[in-house]
Design a protein around this motif. Structure first.
Motif, PDB file in Angstrom:
ATOM      1  N   HIS A 140      -1.261  -4.609  -5.142  1.00 17.00           N
ATOM      2  CA  HIS A 140      -0.649  -3.299  -4.955  1.00 17.00           C
ATOM      3  C   HIS A 140      -1.733  -2.231  -4.968  1.00 17.00           C
ATOM      4  CE1 HIS A 140       3.147  -5.273  -5.377  1.00 17.00           C
ATOM      5  NE2 HIS A 140       3.833  -4.128  -5.381  1.00 17.00           N
ATOM      6  N   ILE A 141      -1.612  -1.290  -4.047  1.00 15.06           N
ATOM      7  CA  ILE A 141      -2.622  -0.240  -3.918  1.00 15.06           C
ATOM      8  C   ILE A 141      -1.927   1.110  -3.901  1.00 15.06           C
ATOM      9  CG2 ILE A 141      -4.333   0.754  -2.333  1.00 15.06           C
ATOM     10  CD1 ILE A 141      -4.850  -2.110  -1.332  1.00 15.06           C
ATOM     11  N   GLY A 199      -1.489   2.933   8.434  1.00 13.25           N
ATOM     12  CA  GLY A 199      -1.619   4.355   8.723  1.00 13.25           C
ATOM     13  C   GLY A 199      -1.998   5.200   7.516  1.00 13.25           C
ATOM     14  N   VAL A 200      -2.574   4.554   6.493  1.00  7.15           N
ATOM     15  CA  VAL A 200      -3.027   5.312   5.320  1.00  7.15           C
ATOM     16  C   VAL A 200      -4.539   5.457   5.398  1.00  7.15           C
ATOM     17  CG1 VAL A 200      -3.305   5.229   2.812  1.00  7.15           C
ATOM     18  CG2 VAL A 200      -1.120   4.587   3.851  1.00  7.15           C
ATOM     19  N   ASP A 201      -5.016   6.681   5.267  1.00  9.65           N
ATOM     20  CA  ASP A 201      -6.448   6.928   5.370  1.00  9.65           C
ATOM     21  C   ASP A 201      -7.096   6.850   3.994  1.00  9.65           C
ATOM     22  OD1 ASP A 201      -8.927   7.703   6.473  1.00  9.65           O
ATOM     23  OD2 ASP A 201      -8.568   9.777   5.861  1.00  9.65           O
ATOM     24  N   VAL A 202      -8.016   5.917   3.840  1.00  7.24           N
ATOM     25  CA  VAL A 202      -8.842   5.874   2.628  1.00  7.24           C
ATOM     26  C   VAL A 202     -10.227   6.368   3.046  1.00  7.24           C
ATOM     27  CG1 VAL A 202      -9.885   4.418   0.855  1.00  7.24           C
ATOM     28  CG2 VAL A 202      -7.567   3.935   1.656  1.00  7.24           C
ATOM     29  N   ILE A 245      -9.449   3.867  -5.222  1.00  4.31           N
ATOM     30  CA  ILE A 245      -8.000   3.660  -5.144  1.00  4.31           C
ATOM     31  C   ILE A 245      -7.533   3.098  -6.478  1.00  4.31           C
ATOM     32  CG2 ILE A 245      -7.845   3.232  -2.647  1.00  4.31           C
ATOM     33  CD1 ILE A 245      -8.006   0.223  -3.325  1.00  4.31           C
ATOM     34  N   GLU A 246      -6.234   3.118  -6.673  1.00  2.41           N
ATOM     35  CA  GLU A 246      -5.681   2.437  -7.844  1.00  2.41           C
ATOM     36  C   GLU A 246      -5.149   1.090  -7.385  1.00  2.41           C
ATOM     37  OE1 GLU A 246      -2.792   4.704 -10.032  1.00  2.41           O
ATOM     38  OE2 GLU A 246      -4.094   6.468  -9.999  1.00  2.41           O
ATOM     39  N   ILE A 288       0.851  -1.188   0.000  1.00  2.00           N
ATOM     40  CA  ILE A 288       0.000   0.000   0.000  1.00  2.00           C
ATOM     41  C   ILE A 288       0.886   1.236   0.000  1.00  2.00           C
ATOM     42  CG2 ILE A 288      -1.768   1.269   1.248  1.00  2.00           C
ATOM     43  CD1 ILE A 288      -2.534  -1.533   2.462  1.00  2.00           C
ATOM     44  N   ASP A 289       0.785   2.029  -1.023  1.00  2.00           N
ATOM     45  CA  ASP A 289       1.636   3.209  -1.181  1.00  2.00           C
ATOM     46  C   ASP A 289       3.096   2.867  -0.885  1.00  2.00           C
ATOM     47  OD1 ASP A 289      -0.524   4.704  -1.887  1.00  2.00           O
ATOM     48  OD2 ASP A 289      -0.868   5.540   0.108  1.00  2.00           O
TER      49      ASP A 289
END
Ligand code: SF4
Ligand code: FES
Ligand code: FES
Lengths: 561, 170
Positions: A102-103, A35-38, A58-59, A14-15
């Motif tokens: 993968h995001i 810790g990524v906010d979607v 998201i991609e 993720i990222d």
């Protein structure tokens, strides 16, 4: 107990950060873990996924393999396996973790998507935040700040829709604010099993409504208010009373039954404004019953006891305690404890009975369970009385044995910890034959007949623990100070039992020393989600609870095992 | 209970048979909801709340689920209409060639407004979107019959026909 099998872990990226998550975890939850906010609106972890708000775009991509040989295709520039990104964005709520997924959440395309979705959501939104109850806890507000474009290009007329629809006795709907996420509809259908809400006139005028002639009036209706991401659904009780950012949040426990739903009590300057559920995936998920949210009203009830009395006249606490001590010293005492008292209070009640060599009783309260978050046992803490040894068997609804003792003249004084003895089966004549020492919060027939009345605190005004139907020890904290004239139950019981411990910490030192089941614990160490105690010593008891959320009665468990 | 409601809706026995047969066309009952609503509207002219509740019970749904469907499709009516349904196209070609005037003529002839039942109970006039006959605009559908090139004069003629049929019936 058999340990649950280790969930299948899969690694996702993720990222740029790699993380192993249980297979099937969706992208929103996986991102949360790194810790990524979607951002999202319609997704709710306890409801089905519908993917209708599109905020969570998201991609996604998968590592490239040669279609024929299945050999990884390497990217010469990085020396790593190439990622095939899907050109169009996908919704994160319905993207489940699979190996190698993968995001990307921070690309220009995703920024555009979020701004676009926000812009459409705001097209018909009334922007009445200054008069909206949700302000301060509104996802639309938060996410327009975080992900919106910051200014409006919209100059056309906004849609006009119903502003004040009373969906049921406790829930009010403002259709203009509704962003059509359908969380309330799904909650009613899937959790409350009361499928009465729906969208009608779908299109530009989509309107949330209740089926004509029906009402959203089930005992879980207020959960729709909690999960509505905007201010469309508001509580008729809380509406227009207080800004949420002024309120202090205190963790508490719903006392209406032995389920022990975890709650938050919201208060300001000593006054409680509302009670909402607190997530505990082992007990109540994110829900609670409407009935439990009203319990704070007992704090300011007209019948609240606020002055110590001796023979019906106001008296200083010292004098009342002295009179009570004299009565107890004279002997022939019985102690009626309570399944509503905290573990700590029940422990001191037991010490009191032991010191006086008095019999100790409890009163059961059995009603209907709803198979969700209200059980048949209306006492929140019968199991606490078992664990502390105040009682060894389950109590009855009526104090028949005590009544017989009084009739026979064997009991002259009864200490009641908040139990109305008249309701528990003692006649007025029996009450008149004994001297009653009453510790309680509200006036009733027993307080009226008592020699000594010492006002005590409600669950909102003190700290302590309860043991719920699962034998989960759960703590609650003091949200507001008690009224002038009321004394902490622990202090009064300690005084009567001649125990030195009068606060939670010191009672817990004694508890740990004297109650083996609690031997290794201290109050401070109990986690916010509670601690499961060993229930096996009580396995044979005929508990009254039926099946409910996260609870299987022991008999049933045995039958299916 | 379902049958009690159906009797107050007065569905014809043929409709009831048809409904039971329609349900068998689908792997899950709920998929039959549109077809049931069409059958009922054909029979009694509109979809009442009773009908919604009856269909819900029949298909093991909640009334709100059926209500959502009924309000989504403009072709389902929740109120009774006149004996005939006059649908005047108002999409571009028809609008350019006088569809609005055609509609106004019908309104005048039957002394009524769009969406209402005319005082004599004979018609309900409504605008609809493209009837896929743009080449012969303006067009009008009266119940299931398409009428082409309906200008003011032709609208008047059609109205007179309807009125004549009505007085013949009386
Ligand atoms: S009322 Fe609230 S929860 Fe219900 S659909 Fe609208 S925005 Fe969603
Ligand atoms: S959260 Fe609404 S579409 Fe994903
Ligand atoms: S525009 Fe009227 S039929 Fe197409």
């Amino acid at each position: 107990m058999i340990a649950p099998p280790k969930p299948d872990l899969v690694t996702v990226n993720i990222d740029g950060k790699e993380i192993a998550v249980p297979k099937g975890t969706n992208a929103i939850e996986a991102a949360r873990l790194v810790g990524v906010d979607v951002p999202y609106y319609c997704y709710h972890p306890k409801l089905t996924i519908v993917g209708n708000c599109r905020m969570c775009l998201i991609e996604i991509g998968m590592p490239a393999v040669d279609p024929a040989t299945k050999a990884p295709i390497m990217d010469p520039a990085t020396g790593k396996q190439k990622i095939n990104w899907i050109p169009r964005p996908q919704i994160g709520c319905a993207t489940n973790a699979s190996p190698g997924l993968h995001i990307r959440t921070q690309t220009p395309q995703i920024k555009d998507c979020r701004e676009g979705v926000m812009e459409f959501l705001l097209v018909n939104h009334p922007l009445d935040c200054p008069i909206c109850d949700q302000a301060g806890e509104c996802k639309l507000q938060e996410q327009s700040t975080g992900y919106g474009r910051g200014y409006s290009r919209y100059i056309e007329q906004k849609n006009v829709k119903p502003k004040r629809t009373q969906l049921g006795p406790r829930v009010m709907l403002d259709d203009e604010r509704c962003i059509l996420c359908s969380r309330c509809i799904r909650f009613s259908k899937e959790i409350a099993k009361d499928d009465v809400l729906g969208f009608i006139d779908r299109g530009s005028y989509s309107t949330l409504t209740c089926y004509p002639g029906k009402k959203l009036e089930n005992n879980y209706s207020l959960n729709t208010v909690d999960i509505c991401p905007v201010g469309a659904l508001t509580s008729t009780d809380f509406r227009f009373k207080m800004r949420v950012w002024f309120l202090k949040q205190t963790n508490s426990i719903d006392t209406e039954s032995s389920v022990g739903a975890n709650t938050v009590v919201w208060s300001r300057e000593g006054q409680i404004y509302r009670i909402t559920p607190r997530q505990n995936d082992g007990v109540n998920d994110t829900w609670m019953a409407d009935s439990g949210r009203e319990l704070y009203k007992q704090v300011k009830a007209d019948t609240r006891l606020v002055s110590t009395t001796l023979d019906g006249r106001a008296a200083p606490l010292d004098a009342a305690l002295k009179a009570a001590a004299d009565l107890l010293a004279a002997g022939s005492v019985a102690v009626v404890g309570s399944g509503r008292s905290s573990v700590e209070e029940q422990f001191l009640t037991k010490k009191l009975a032991a010191a006086l060599k008095a019999p100790a009783y409890l009163v059961s309260r059995v009603g209907e369970g709803d198979q969700l978050l209200i059980s048949a046992d209306k006492n929140p803490n019968i199991r606490g009385a078992l664990v502390t040894g105040l009682i060894a068997t389950l109590p009855a609804a009526k104090l028949a044995e005590l009544a017989a003792h009084i009739d026979a003249g064997r009991i002259k004084t009864v200490v009641s910890v908040g139990e109305d003895l008249a309701v528990a089966g003692l006649t007025a004549a029996q009450l008149a034959k004994v001297a009653v020492v009453y510790l309680g919060t509200h006036a009733n027939a027993t307080s009226a007949a008592a020699r000594v009345v010492i006002p005590t605190l409600t669950v909102f005004e003190k700290g302590g623990t309860f043991v719920n139907q699962q034998f989960r020890l759960q703590k609650f904290a003091k949200a507001v100070p008690g009224p002038a004239g009321a004394t902490d139950d622990l202090a009064v019981l300690a005084k009567l039992a001649k125990v030195a411990a009068t606060d939670l910490a010191s009672v817990w030192t004694l508890l740990a020393a004297e109650v083996p089941a609690l031997g290794t614990m201290s109050f401070a160490n109990i986690p916010d989600t509670g601690l499961l105690l060993d229930a096996t010593p009580f396995a044979g008891l005929p508990f009254v609870e039926g099946e409910s959320l996260h609870y299987q009665p022991a008999a049933k468990v045995a039958a299916t095992a | 209970m379902a049958s009690a409601i159906s009797s107050s809706m007065n569905l014809k026995p043929a409709t009831l048979t048809r409904i039971d047969e329609l349900i068998t066309h689908y792997p899950v009952k709920r998929s039959a909801v549109l077809m049931l609503l069409h059958a009922i509207q054909e029979d009694v002219g509109f979809i009442s709340n009773e009908a919604i509740e009856w269909v819900a019970a029949k298909l093991e749904l909640q009334p709100i689920n059926v209500y959502e469907v009924v309000t989504f499709y403009p072709m389902f009516r929740q109120k009774p209409i006149g004996r005939r349904h006059i649908k005047v196209c108002r999409t571009l070609s028809c609008a350019l060639l006088g569809g609005y005037k055609t509609c106004a003529t019908f309104e005048q002839e039957f002394n009524t407004h769009r969406g209402e039942i005319s005082p004599d109970g004979e018609v309900t006039i409504e605008f609809v979107e493209c009837l896929a006959s743009c080449g012969t605009a303006p067009v009008v559908m009266i119940d299931d019959d398409l009428h082409e090139n309906v200008d003011g004069a032709k609208a008047k003629k059609l109205s007179d026909q309807i009125k004549a049929e009505a007085s013949a019936r009386r």
